[in-house]
Design an enzyme around this catalytic site. Structure first.
Site, mmCIF file in Angstrom:
data_model
loop_
_atom_site.group_PDB
_atom_site.id
_atom_site.type_symbol
_atom_site.label_atom_id
_atom_site.label_comp_id
_atom_site.label_asym_id
_atom_site.label_seq_id
_atom_site.Cartn_x
_atom_site.Cartn_y
_atom_site.Cartn_z
ATOM 1 N N GLY A 51 25.940 38.139 56.416
ATOM 2 C CA GLY A 51 25.078 37.325 55.624
ATOM 3 C C GLY A 51 25.801 36.620 54.587
ATOM 4 N N GLY A 53 26.268 35.005 50.807
ATOM 5 C CA GLY A 53 26.316 35.521 49.180
ATOM 6 C C GLY A 53 27.444 36.565 49.120
ATOM 7 N N HIS A 54 28.511 36.590 49.895
ATOM 8 C CA HIS A 54 29.707 37.456 49.478
ATOM 9 C C HIS A 54 30.777 36.605 49.634
ATOM 10 C CE1 HIS A 54 27.271 40.771 50.560
ATOM 11 N NE2 HIS A 54 27.011 40.554 51.851
ATOM 12 N N LYS A 102 30.742 44.590 60.041
ATOM 13 C CA LYS A 102 30.649 45.463 58.892
ATOM 14 C C LYS A 102 29.466 46.323 59.447
ATOM 15 C CE LYS A 102 29.770 42.629 55.500
ATOM 16 N NZ LYS A 102 29.668 41.494 56.466
ATOM 17 N N ASP A 107 23.718 43.657 61.663
ATOM 18 C CA ASP A 107 24.892 42.913 62.097
ATOM 19 C C ASP A 107 25.130 43.594 63.282
ATOM 20 O OD1 ASP A 107 25.127 41.687 59.952
ATOM 21 O OD2 ASP A 107 26.893 42.333 59.042
ATOM 22 N N HIS A 216 24.819 44.708 48.705
ATOM 23 C CA HIS A 216 23.283 44.055 48.683
ATOM 24 C C HIS A 216 22.559 44.698 47.717
ATOM 25 C CE1 HIS A 216 25.253 44.041 52.691
ATOM 26 N NE2 HIS A 216 24.849 42.521 52.784
#
Length: 328
Positions: A51, A53-54, A102, A107, A216
């Site tokens: 995702g 945002g990291h 991960k 995922d 998250h």
């Protein structure tokens, strides 16, 4: 919510396009949300993703000596199998593809499906799963340990082995060795704000922290009062050492910010970590301090150790040139 964005629905694609414009050696594929090396190399391709945002993960680790491509989902959401498949097809040179995943349910499912589809087209694909978070055995998003900032070391080790000409079996073995010797632990001091939601995903009081919170916002192991840097270093390191005995070893150290923590504070934390390592006869061979795998604007940190042998030291020291990490 105060963010430098246009439309919340466009943040992922616009961020990747902005990265491409800043790094012309990279190629952005709109619609598939893939950042790849512009030139395909005659070697095993190493691909990761997850995702958005990291940042700088995962696209920031695409380049010589690390990843060949990174696939992005929406914010905190796994990329779809068609996006992952595009990266596999784009970067496969005929020598096979290693997927670094991960340990989150979405995922695992989507990378696995993309792998199956690629193998049906006679592309050789292998996968490794990073599960370095010692905080909790299971989480909202995963079965078993979560994959967090230690993934950056796996990118580095696998990418170096591939760059040096290792075959698919050898690249996978190097990645698995790294995974077996990596442990991480984190803590959060404030929530992050998702662009599409416009408000914090959880609440921490002004004098509260959450030890073991995931990237998250998944629940950690304890909510407690704010700690000093010395106390924080002790909490994180003790939890890691309860799980894996690094005594007498040489290690790579990663002091990672979650996006909203100033570098000043991360360096202070590193100072305290290094003191504790010395007390425990653990030798820090290489230390990285900074924002390597974040959670948007969350304040907090994580600590990662990777036990080193001669092979892992050589691969860690091998040159790499990516937007987020450069080793000469």
């Amino acid at each position: 919510m105060k963010k430098i964005i246009n439309k919340p629905m466009d943040v992922v694609g616009e961020a990747l396009r902005g990265m491409e414009l800043a790094h012309p050696e990279l190629l952005y594929t709109p619609g598939y949300e893939v950042i790849s090396r512009k030139e395909k190399e005659d070697k095993v391709a190493v691909i990761s993703g997850g995702g958005a945002g990291h940042e700088p993960a995962h696209a920031g680790y695409v380049g010589k000596g690390m990843l060949d491509a990174a696939v992005s989902g929406n914010v905190f959401s796994s990329p779809s199998p068609d996006r992952i498949g595009d990266a596999i097809n784009r970067m496969n040179s005929g020598k096979g593809v290693l997927l670094i995943i991960k340990n989150y349910s979405g995922d695992i499912m989507n990378f696995g499906l993309a792998s199956d589809l690629a193998e049906a087209e006679d592309i050789q694909v292998e996968s490794v799963v990073v599960k370095d978070d010692v905080a909790v055995p299971d989480s909202t998003y995963s079965t078993g340990r979560r994959g967090i900032a230690g993934t950056v070391f796996v990118h580095k080790i696998a990418g170096a082995k591939a760059e040096l000409g290792g075959n698919l079996k050898e690249v996978k073995a190097a990645a698995e060795k790294a995974i077996a010797n990596i442990r991480s632990m984190g803590m959060a001091m404030s929530p992050c704000v998702l662009p599409a939601v416009g408000k914090p995903g959880f609440v921490l009081e002004d004098d509260e922290i959450e030890v073991g919170m995931g990237i998250h916002g998944e629940p950690g192991v304890e909510r407690t009062r704010v700690k000093t840097a010395k106390e924080t270093a002790k909490i994180l390191l003790e939890k890691i050492l309860e799980d894996y005995d690094y005594t007498g070893s040489e290690v790579a150290v990663l002091v990672n910010g979650l996006g909203g923590t100033p570098m000043m504070e991360l360096y202070i934390l590193n100072m305290e970590v290094q003191k504790l390592l010395e007390e425990k006869n653990i030798r820090a061979y290489k230390t990285l301090v900074g924002n390597y795998m974040t959670a948007l604007d969350m304040t907090g940190c994580s600590l990662t150790l990777m036990k080193l042998d001669d092979e892992l030291k050589e691969l860690l020291d091998a040159p790499c040139d990516t937007p987020a990490l450069k080793i000469r």
